[in-house]
Design a protein around this motif. Structure first.
Motif, PDB file in Angstrom:
ATOM      1  N   GLY A   1      -3.950  -3.807   3.506  1.00 51.28           N
ATOM      2  CA  GLY A   1      -4.089  -2.523   2.815  1.00 51.28           C
ATOM      3  C   GLY A   1      -5.138  -2.617   1.716  1.00 51.28           C
ATOM      4  O   GLY A   1      -5.195  -1.785   0.818  1.00 51.28           O
TER       5      GLY A   1
ATOM      6  N   VAL B   1      -5.622   1.349  -4.273  1.00 49.55           N
ATOM      7  CA  VAL B   1      -5.236   0.226  -5.138  1.00 49.55           C
ATOM      8  C   VAL B   1      -5.882  -1.065  -4.631  1.00 49.55           C
ATOM      9  O   VAL B   1      -6.367  -1.892  -5.413  1.00 49.55           O
ATOM     10  N   GLY B   2      -5.924  -1.215  -3.297  1.00 49.80           N
ATOM     11  CA  GLY B   2      -6.428  -2.439  -2.679  1.00 49.80           C
ATOM     12  C   GLY B   2      -7.863  -2.741  -3.073  1.00 49.80           C
ATOM     13  O   GLY B   2      -8.200  -3.889  -3.404  1.00 49.80           O
TER      14      GLY B   2
ATOM     15  N   ARG C   1      -9.528  -1.237  10.835  1.00 49.76           N
ATOM     16  CA  ARG C   1     -10.852  -0.721  11.217  1.00 49.76           C
ATOM     17  C   ARG C   1     -11.911  -1.174  10.214  1.00 49.76           C
ATOM     18  O   ARG C   1     -11.984  -0.649   9.101  1.00 49.76           O
TER      19      ARG C   1
ATOM     20  N   LEU D   1      -0.326  -4.244   0.543  1.00 47.43           N
ATOM     21  CA  LEU D   1      -0.490  -2.904  -0.048  1.00 47.43           C
ATOM     22  C   LEU D   1      -0.411  -1.817   1.018  1.00 47.43           C
ATOM     23  O   LEU D   1      -0.795  -0.673   0.766  1.00 47.43           O
TER      24      LEU D   1
ATOM     25  N   ALA E   1       4.914   1.518   9.864  1.00 44.40           N
ATOM     26  CA  ALA E   1       3.908   1.071   8.879  1.00 44.40           C
ATOM     27  C   ALA E   1       4.520   0.145   7.822  1.00 44.40           C
ATOM     28  O   ALA E   1       3.903  -0.836   7.417  1.00 44.40           O
TER      29      ALA E   1
ATOM     30  N   PRO F   1       5.925   0.494  -8.610  1.00 40.33           N
ATOM     31  CA  PRO F   1       5.279   1.374  -9.594  1.00 40.33           C
ATOM     32  C   PRO F   1       5.688   2.843  -9.433  1.00 40.33           C
ATOM     33  O   PRO F   1       6.096   3.271  -8.362  1.00 40.33           O
ATOM     34  N   SER F   2       5.544   3.584 -10.544  1.00 42.59           N
ATOM     35  CA  SER F   2       5.593   5.053 -10.454  1.00 42.59           C
ATOM     36  C   SER F   2       4.251   5.488  -9.856  1.00 42.59           C
ATOM     37  O   SER F   2       3.517   4.651  -9.310  1.00 42.59           O
TER      38      SER F   2
ATOM     39  N   ILE G   1       0.424   6.166  -9.270  1.00 41.29           N
ATOM     40  CA  ILE G   1      -0.704   5.374  -9.787  1.00 41.29           C
ATOM     41  C   ILE G   1      -1.928   6.299  -9.898  1.00 41.29           C
ATOM     42  O   ILE G   1      -2.206   7.065  -8.980  1.00 41.29           O
TER      43      ILE G   1
END
Ligand SMILES: NC(=O)c1ccc[n+]([C@@H]2O[C@H](COP(=O)([O-])OP(=O)(O)OC[C@H]3O[C@@H](n4cnc5c(N)ncnc54)[C@H](OP(=O)(O)O)[C@@H]3O)[C@@H](O)[C@H]2O)c1
Length: 315
Positions: free
Chosen positions: A10, A15-16, A36, A75, A92, A162-163, A165
């Motif tokens: 991810g 975030v990644g 991909r 992630l 997923a 986390p809440s 982001i």
């Protein structure tokens, strides 16, 4: 000294990519495993980041690709599925994790960081939260030897919850900013009273870095929230102020919220769905005290008020 290698699943996402660049700056070599390769162009210029296209169902290939990594960060996440039955969420969030963990065992990876979410729980209100909760349980059972998967590795597991982001490439605040442009006068908002404790992506990546550098022993869970709590309506008003919109927010009743979610689920890009609405039935804020042994709460320091103007302001 040999350069440490960190594997990211991810890693092409919001975030990644922030994490990949941050870790590259710290001197790590990064492997981003992606379905991909062509979707990872934004990472190609960084010579510390290697992109590996991978079939997540191919165990042999997965284990080979992970070989030599000192830590893995997962992630992978989706917020919506085509049908409203939970199957894509399970695939997923849980099935891919099973494959990744088996490959981690084969490649003898000792340190694993899972990005989950506040309120993720097997009894959660939405398919998203339930499947994220199942993934957390799978990790805990892997460690306790009761998952049926090969165990012993990984032997340090950190689950980060986390809440919402935010950051310049997020979907959350940017989507609201563009929706406000289409609705400059009135904005019909579902669940405007639900509370969030928004986390800045830079703070989250710094925390993940800490978990890679100095992992807790065994399994640990960290709840992550930013320094302020806002209702959804307050976040929308903040974005409207910053972008110079004079929109009036119209709170929707439960019935109208359901109608809106049903309708928007069929709009291209799925700006909102029935499952999103279900996730919003509980505040996304850190628990006031750590409830279970091994859980801790990490309050980060960057305020939304300071960061949003840096990427949303029209001036
Ligand atoms: N953003 C938030 O506000 C927020 C809040 C709480 C928790 N989280 C969690 O934090 C993590 C990162 O969030 P994000 O906002 O960076 O997400 P994102 O931008 O949507 O990226 C998620 C990544 O997951 C991979 N992915 C998507 N669907 C997949 C599937 N069916 N099978 C395998 N891989 C798939 C994709 O990688 P490839 O296409 O390269 O394979 C994608 O880059 C997620 O687990 C999310 O649930 C996010």
């Amino acid at each position: 000294m040999k350069q440490k290698v960190i594997g990211l699943f991810g890693g092409s996402g919001f975030v990644g990519q922030s994490l990949a660049f941050f870790l590259a700056k710290q001197g790590y070599a990064i492997r981003v495993f992606t379905r991909r390769r062509k979707d990872t162009r934004h990472l190609w210029m960084n010579t510390s980041i290697e992109i590996i296209e991978i079939d997540l169902e191919n165990q042999k290939h997965l284990a080979e690709a992970l070989s030599g990594c000192s830590s893995i960060v997962n992630l992978i996440g989706i917020l919506n599925e085509k049908k409203d039955n939970g199957k894509e969420f399970i695939h997923a969030h849980v099935r891919t994790l099973e494959n990744i963990l088996s490959a981690c065992a084969a490649a003898r990876i000792s340190n694993f960081v899972q990005i989950s979410a506040l309120n993720a729980d097997v009894n959660g209100n939405s398919f998203y939260l339930k499947s994220k909760g199942l993934a957390e349980d799978l990790l805990k059972n892997t460690f306790n030897n009761s998952s049926g998967l090969p165990t012993a590795f990984p032997n340090n597991i950190t689950i980060i919850k986390p809440s919402v982001i935010f950051g310049d490439k997020d979907v959350f605040t940017n989507k609201f900013a563009s929706l406000l442009k289409y609705m400059p006068l009135f904005f019909p908002l579902a669940k405007g009273d639900v509370k969030f404790q928004p986390v800045y992506v830079g703070d989250l990546t710094a925390l993940i870095f800490k978990c890679i550098e100095k992992p807790d022993q065994g399994v640990s869970t960290i709840h992550v929230g930013g320094p302020e709590i806002y209702t959804l309506k307050e976040i929308l008003s903040l974005i409207a102020d910053i972008t110079g919109q004079k929109t009036t927010v119209i709170p929707l009743s439960n019935f109208l919220s359901c109608l809106q979610a049903n309708f928007l689920e069929y709009v291209p890009g799925k700006p909102f769905s029935r499952d999103n609405l279900r996730s919003l039935s509980k505040d996304s804020i850190c628990p006031s005290s750590a409830t279970t042994t091994g859980e801790r709460i990490e309050i980060q320091s960057t305020s939304m008020k300071n960061i949003l103007p840096t990427y949303l302001s029209s001036e």
